[in-house]
Design a protein around this motif. Structure first.
Motif, PDB file in Angstrom:
ATOM      1  N   ASP A 172     -15.269  26.036  20.567  1.00 38.20           N
ATOM      2  CA  ASP A 172     -15.395  25.223  19.359  1.00 38.20           C
ATOM      3  C   ASP A 172     -16.752  24.549  19.300  1.00 38.20           C
ATOM      4  OD1 ASP A 172     -14.143  23.959  16.966  1.00 38.20           O
ATOM      5  OD2 ASP A 172     -14.451  22.124  18.112  1.00 38.20           O
ATOM      6  N   PHE A 173     -17.242  24.115  20.455  1.00 40.48           N
ATOM      7  CA  PHE A 173     -18.563  23.476  20.541  1.00 40.48           C
ATOM      8  C   PHE A 173     -19.634  24.403  19.978  1.00 40.48           C
ATOM      9  CE2 PHE A 173     -22.402  21.856  22.317  1.00 40.48           C
ATOM     10  CZ  PHE A 173     -22.181  20.528  22.660  1.00 40.48           C
ATOM     11  N   LEU A 174     -19.626  25.658  20.421  1.00 41.84           N
ATOM     12  CA  LEU A 174     -20.652  26.611  19.991  1.00 41.84           C
ATOM     13  C   LEU A 174     -20.450  27.069  18.550  1.00 41.84           C
ATOM     14  CD1 LEU A 174     -20.951  28.731  23.242  1.00 41.84           C
ATOM     15  CD2 LEU A 174     -22.503  26.964  22.416  1.00 41.84           C
ATOM     16  N   ARG A 175     -19.221  27.089  18.100  1.00 43.63           N
ATOM     17  CA  ARG A 175     -18.993  27.433  16.692  1.00 43.63           C
ATOM     18  C   ARG A 175     -19.571  26.374  15.767  1.00 43.63           C
ATOM     19  NH1 ARG A 175     -12.768  29.485  17.419  1.00 43.63           N
ATOM     20  NH2 ARG A 175     -13.260  31.679  17.885  1.00 43.63           N
ATOM     21  N   ARG A 176     -19.435  25.124  16.183  1.00 42.14           N
ATOM     22  CA  ARG A 176     -19.940  24.036  15.353  1.00 42.14           C
ATOM     23  C   ARG A 176     -21.454  23.884  15.455  1.00 42.14           C
ATOM     24  NH1 ARG A 176     -16.691  18.567  15.994  1.00 42.14           N
ATOM     25  NH2 ARG A 176     -18.353  18.023  14.536  1.00 42.14           N
ATOM     26  N   TYR A 177     -21.980  24.115  16.673  1.00 45.63           N
ATOM     27  CA  TYR A 177     -23.411  23.904  16.862  1.00 45.63           C
ATOM     28  C   TYR A 177     -23.999  24.982  17.780  1.00 45.63           C
ATOM     29  CZ  TYR A 177     -27.834  21.456  17.524  1.00 45.63           C
ATOM     30  OH  TYR A 177     -29.177  21.135  17.541  1.00 45.63           O
ATOM     31  N   PRO A 178     -24.073  26.227  17.286  1.00 46.94           N
ATOM     32  CA  PRO A 178     -24.619  27.311  18.115  1.00 46.94           C
ATOM     33  C   PRO A 178     -26.100  27.124  18.424  1.00 46.94           C
ATOM     34  CG  PRO A 178     -24.313  28.049  15.845  1.00 46.94           C
ATOM     35  CD  PRO A 178     -23.669  26.694  15.954  1.00 46.94           C
ATOM     36  N   GLN A 179     -26.784  26.295  17.630  1.00 40.40           N
ATOM     37  CA  GLN A 179     -28.220  26.059  17.860  1.00 40.40           C
ATOM     38  C   GLN A 179     -28.494  25.461  19.237  1.00 40.40           C
ATOM     39  OE1 GLN A 179     -26.436  25.173  15.248  1.00 40.40           O
ATOM     40  NE2 GLN A 179     -27.543  25.358  13.320  1.00 40.40           N
ATOM     41  N   VAL A 180     -27.463  24.899  19.859  1.00 39.38           N
ATOM     42  CA  VAL A 180     -27.669  24.284  21.172  1.00 39.38           C
ATOM     43  C   VAL A 180     -28.161  25.298  22.195  1.00 39.38           C
ATOM     44  CG1 VAL A 180     -25.331  24.650  22.075  1.00 39.38           C
ATOM     45  CG2 VAL A 180     -26.651  22.681  22.826  1.00 39.38           C
ATOM     46  N   LEU A 181     -27.834  26.577  21.985  1.00 41.86           N
ATOM     47  CA  LEU A 181     -28.246  27.605  22.930  1.00 41.86           C
ATOM     48  C   LEU A 181     -29.749  27.854  22.891  1.00 41.86           C
ATOM     49  CD1 LEU A 181     -25.323  30.162  22.541  1.00 41.86           C
ATOM     50  CD2 LEU A 181     -25.677  28.477  24.348  1.00 41.86           C
ATOM     51  N   HIS A 182     -30.405  27.402  21.835  1.00 43.70           N
ATOM     52  CA  HIS A 182     -31.867  27.527  21.754  1.00 43.70           C
ATOM     53  C   HIS A 182     -32.570  26.349  22.424  1.00 43.70           C
ATOM     54  CE1 HIS A 182     -31.898  30.907  18.944  1.00 43.70           C
ATOM     55  NE2 HIS A 182     -30.953  30.310  18.260  1.00 43.70           N
ATOM     56  N   ALA A 183     -31.802  25.313  22.779  1.00 50.05           N
ATOM     57  CA  ALA A 183     -32.407  24.049  23.203  1.00 50.05           C
ATOM     58  C   ALA A 183     -32.908  24.110  24.640  1.00 50.05           C
ATOM     59  CB  ALA A 183     -31.406  22.915  23.052  1.00 50.05           C
ATOM     60  N   SER A 184     -33.873  23.237  24.904  1.00 45.96           N
ATOM     61  CA  SER A 184     -34.350  23.017  26.267  1.00 45.96           C
ATOM     62  C   SER A 184     -33.577  21.851  26.861  1.00 45.96           C
ATOM     63  CB  SER A 184     -35.845  22.713  26.262  1.00 45.96           C
ATOM     64  OG  SER A 184     -36.244  22.121  27.480  1.00 45.96           O
ATOM     65  N   VAL A 185     -33.058  22.038  28.047  1.00 47.55           N
ATOM     66  CA  VAL A 185     -32.280  20.975  28.691  1.00 47.55           C
ATOM     67  C   VAL A 185     -33.131  19.730  28.886  1.00 47.55           C
ATOM     68  CG1 VAL A 185     -31.101  20.290  30.812  1.00 47.55           C
ATOM     69  CG2 VAL A 185     -30.683  22.547  29.825  1.00 47.55           C
ATOM     70  N   VAL A 186     -34.344  19.913  29.376  1.00 48.52           N
ATOM     71  CA  VAL A 186     -35.206  18.773  29.702  1.00 48.52           C
ATOM     72  C   VAL A 186     -35.779  18.124  28.457  1.00 48.52           C
ATOM     73  CG1 VAL A 186     -37.306  18.074  30.901  1.00 48.52           C
ATOM     74  CG2 VAL A 186     -35.775  19.738  31.949  1.00 48.52           C
ATOM     75  N   VAL A 187     -36.251  18.946  27.521  1.00 45.16           N
ATOM     76  CA  VAL A 187     -36.970  18.424  26.351  1.00 45.16           C
ATOM     77  C   VAL A 187     -36.026  17.960  25.254  1.00 45.16           C
ATOM     78  CG1 VAL A 187     -38.623  18.998  24.534  1.00 45.16           C
ATOM     79  CG2 VAL A 187     -38.962  19.871  26.850  1.00 45.16           C
ATOM     80  N   ASP A 188     -34.918  18.681  25.026  1.00 45.89           N
ATOM     81  CA  ASP A 188     -34.057  18.411  23.880  1.00 45.89           C
ATOM     82  C   ASP A 188     -32.756  17.686  24.222  1.00 45.89           C
ATOM     83  OD1 ASP A 188     -35.848  19.798  22.154  1.00 45.89           O
ATOM     84  OD2 ASP A 188     -35.030  21.693  22.878  1.00 45.89           O
ATOM     85  N   LEU A 189     -32.057  18.134  25.234  1.00 45.81           N
ATOM     86  CA  LEU A 189     -30.702  17.636  25.492  1.00 45.81           C
ATOM     87  C   LEU A 189     -30.667  16.355  26.308  1.00 45.81           C
ATOM     88  CD1 LEU A 189     -28.864  21.015  26.216  1.00 45.81           C
ATOM     89  CD2 LEU A 189     -29.402  19.927  24.029  1.00 45.81           C
ATOM     90  N   ALA A 190     -31.364  16.333  27.414  1.00 46.66           N
ATOM     91  CA  ALA A 190     -31.316  15.163  28.304  1.00 46.66           C
ATOM     92  C   ALA A 190     -31.737  13.866  27.609  1.00 46.66           C
ATOM     93  CB  ALA A 190     -32.178  15.417  29.543  1.00 46.66           C
ATOM     94  N   PRO A 191     -32.783  13.848  26.755  1.00 45.97           N
ATOM     95  CA  PRO A 191     -33.144  12.597  26.074  1.00 45.97           C
ATOM     96  C   PRO A 191     -32.049  12.075  25.148  1.00 45.97           C
ATOM     97  CG  PRO A 191     -34.985  14.133  26.034  1.00 45.97           C
ATOM     98  CD  PRO A 191     -33.798  14.895  26.551  1.00 45.97           C
ATOM     99  N   VAL A 192     -31.325  12.966  24.487  1.00 41.20           N
ATOM    100  CA  VAL A 192     -30.239  12.519  23.605  1.00 41.20           C
ATOM    101  C   VAL A 192     -29.111  11.901  24.418  1.00 41.20           C
ATOM    102  CG1 VAL A 192     -28.476  13.261  21.962  1.00 41.20           C
ATOM    103  CG2 VAL A 192     -30.785  14.196  21.808  1.00 41.20           C
ATOM    104  N   VAL A 193     -28.778  12.520  25.527  1.00 40.31           N
ATOM    105  CA  VAL A 193     -27.723  11.969  26.399  1.00 40.31           C
ATOM    106  C   VAL A 193     -28.129  10.595  26.909  1.00 40.31           C
ATOM    107  CG1 VAL A 193     -26.533  12.284  28.600  1.00 40.31           C
ATOM    108  CG2 VAL A 193     -26.828  14.227  27.052  1.00 40.31           C
ATOM    109  N   LYS A 194     -29.365  10.447  27.286  1.00 44.08           N
ATOM    110  CA  LYS A 194     -29.864   9.154  27.757  1.00 44.08           C
ATOM    111  C   LYS A 194     -29.788   8.113  26.644  1.00 44.08           C
ATOM    112  CE  LYS A 194     -33.848   7.008  30.033  1.00 44.08           C
ATOM    113  NZ  LYS A 194     -35.230   7.233  30.554  1.00 44.08           N
ATOM    114  N   TYR A 195     -30.089   8.512  25.430  1.00 47.14           N
ATOM    115  CA  TYR A 195     -30.011   7.589  24.284  1.00 47.14           C
ATOM    116  C   TYR A 195     -28.571   7.132  24.054  1.00 47.14           C
ATOM    117  CZ  TYR A 195     -30.272   5.875  19.476  1.00 47.14           C
ATOM    118  OH  TYR A 195     -30.177   5.099  18.340  1.00 47.14           O
ATOM    119  N   LEU A 196     -27.633   8.060  24.126  1.00 53.27           N
ATOM    120  CA  LEU A 196     -26.225   7.705  23.928  1.00 53.27           C
ATOM    121  C   LEU A 196     -25.767   6.704  24.980  1.00 53.27           C
ATOM    122  CD1 LEU A 196     -24.713  11.215  23.084  1.00 53.27           C
ATOM    123  CD2 LEU A 196     -25.264   9.372  21.493  1.00 53.27           C
ATOM    124  N   GLN A 197     -26.175   6.909  26.200  1.00 53.98           N
ATOM    125  CA  GLN A 197     -25.811   5.964  27.251  1.00 53.98           C
ATOM    126  C   GLN A 197     -26.457   4.605  27.007  1.00 53.98           C
ATOM    127  OE1 GLN A 197     -27.161   8.202  30.643  1.00 53.98           O
ATOM    128  NE2 GLN A 197     -25.191   9.224  30.952  1.00 53.98           N
TER     129      GLN A 197
END
Length: 523
Positions: A186-211
């Motif tokens: 379901d995660f990938l159906r809703r947001y398949p663009q995540v597979l293009h993302a960089s863990v360090v550049v794109d994903l980790a900063p958002v997780v840090k912001y949420l925290q």
């Protein structure tokens, strides 16, 4: 002379037979031998003729050998050239060859995708695997994640993601955060663009912001599961402005983490287009801004109700079904979900049903909705069961209607609790049914903590009073009444209406340096 001449002829003849010697050596020897001899002109001519003949023969022999030698070398060179040419064609192809090869490879990949039902029209210009085998592996991996061909066609650009370089690192990171594998599909159906993302550049900063928004680490994966699109937002964009605006209207800072955990979609809402117009519309209904802030704290999902598509049409429907303009604010605050329902249909069905079983007229239905807006979502079976119970107690249909209009909560209370309260009313309090018709809210009070203690107190003092005087006040107020030197038996508080102050109690720890500026600040 003959001997000399013969010797002169023999010498070059001897030399000529050794044709393996280089031509330069032969000519040098020949010139040396002839220069040392003195011969007559005749013999010279004869010698010269013979010499020319021998030289000619030797020349033909050497030429033949040299020609064969050259051919042999040329063959070897040509063979090597062919080998190098074939090798260089692979390692150093021309630009045209490379282009044709890429076109051929892409054609084969497209044919494979079409054969399994994927429409590759949107893939032009996207870097794809060179071979069908690699593309097959990529599609198989997506299938293992639960994605179907239909899912791939909804976002065909996912085929541009490498399994090893893109998909596996992203999925490993999400798994380590705590996102459940059962939700990956379901995660990938809703947001398949995540597979293009960089863990360090794109994903980790958002997780840090949420925290940093006080979302607990254990809640971060739940937030991502609810709203995976948040991983695509820029930190300095919509997310920061939406949170700042909410704090500015009075949402408590300490509530932000819980609010976003319940409804993370707020992070993707534009303030100027969604949140601000919604808040201002609720204010226009008569709900104070701070009360709106408290509503958002408790039910943040109401911000997802489309203002033009749902909220405004539902308010219009309430007015059409005889809810008074002055009561709209209380209706929304008591039951915020009402502005997000398919309300027109519910109002029509419920009004018709209540009219069929207790004879409600439109104005009475409007009063019921004002006092208990949840009535629009109450099941027919629940309504029937409660009406039957009241009739079993001895109330007529007309009396039941009067009681329901006075206290619609009667249709939603626990029937077993109502039965115990009614039994105590009849056996211990020994009051007439008319008292319940006049004050049907009796059933909404706790038997053990309110009804019994207060009845015992008035019975001990021998006070005769109405149910409203007995129950319709706070415990403190009742204590005061019991301590009066003289009591006004008719004293009774007016029927209470919804109190917005309960939503707007001051918070000592709240402060905000945010100011709501011009409308153009948020888009």
């Amino acid at each position: 002379m003959k001997i000399v001449s013969h010797a002169g002829i023999t010498k070059p003849s001897f030399l000529l037979v050794h044709y393996e010697l280089p031509a330069l050596t032969f000519h040098k020897s020949h010139l040396t031998s002839t220069s040392s001899l003195c011969i007559s002109s005749y013999n010279e001519k004869r010698y010269g003729l013979m010499l020319r003949l021998h030289c000619s023969a030797a020349g033909r022999t050497l030429s033949s050998r040299s020609s064969n030698l050259r051919l042999s070398k040329e063959d070897k060179v040509n063979t090597k050239r062919d080998q190098v040419s074939s090798a260089s064609l692979y390692t150093h192809p021309s630009l045209l060859q490379m282009k044709n090869e890429r076109i051929a490879n892409r054609t084969r990949v497209y044919e494979f995708l079409r054969s399994i039902g994927v429409v590759p029209d949107e893939l032009d210009g996207l870097e794809l695997p060179v071979t069908v085998e690699v593309m097959h592996e990529r599609v198989d991996f997506l299938h293992k994640l639960g994605l179907t061909i239909e899912d791939i066609n909804n976002y065909p650009l996912v085929l541009g993601c490498s399994v090893k370089k893109n998909m596996i690192p992203v999925l490993d990171y999400l798994g380590k955060l705590g996102v459940r594998k059962s939700t990956f599909t379901d995660f990938l159906r809703r947001y398949p663009q995540v597979l293009h993302a960089s863990v360090v550049v794109d994903l980790a900063p958002v997780v840090k912001y949420l925290q940093g928004m006080d979302i607990k680490p254990n809640d971060v994966p739940r937030v991502l599961e609810k709203y995976p699109e948040v991983l695509g937002f820029k930190l300095e964009g919509t997310m920061s402005t939406s949170v700042a605006y909410l704090i500015g209207i009075g949402v408590a800072r300490r509530e932000i983490g819980g609010l976003l955990t319940k409804y993370p979609e707020i992070l993707g809402m534009r303030v100027g287009r969604v949140i601000k117009p919604f808040v201002e519309y609720l204010e226009s209904l008569g709900i104070p801004r701070l009360a709106v802030a408290r509503l958002i704290e408790k039910q943040p999902y109401i911000l997802g109700f489309g203002l033009e598509e749902k909220v405004k049409p539902n308010i219009k429907s309430l007015l059409e079904y005889h809810v008074r303009q002055t009561s709209l604010a209380a209706v929304v605050v008591q039951y915020p979900e009402i502005i997000g329902l398919d309300l027109e249909t519910k109002l029509l069905n419920q009004q018709g049903f209540l009219n069929s079983i207790i004879g409600l007229v439109p104005d009475e239905f409007g009063r019921i909705v004002e006092k208990m807006p949840q009535i629009v979502s109450l099941s027919d079976m629940a309504i029937v069961n409660h009406v039957d119970f009241l009739k079993e107690c001895g109330f007529s249909s007309e009396q039941v209607k009067k009681m329901v209009v006075g206290c619609p909560q009667l249709l939603a209370l626990n029937i077993d609790i109502m039965k115990r309260s009614y039994d105590y009313f009849k056996t211990t309090m020994d009051r007439p049914l008319d008292d319940l018709i006049m004050f049907p809210a009796f059933f909404t009070y706790s038997l053990e903590s309110t009804i019994k203690p207060r009845h015992k107190m008035v019975a001990k003092k021998g006070v005769k009073c109405s149910l409203a005087w007995l129950l319709n006040c706070s415990d403190e107020k009742f204590e005061e009444r019991m301590n009066y030197d003289s009591m006004d038996i008719e004293e009774m508080e007016m029927e209470s209406s919804f109190d917005f102050n309960t939503l707007m109690e001051p918070r000592n720890d709240e402060s905000s340096d945010y100011e709501d500026n011009s409308d153009g600040e948020y888009l």
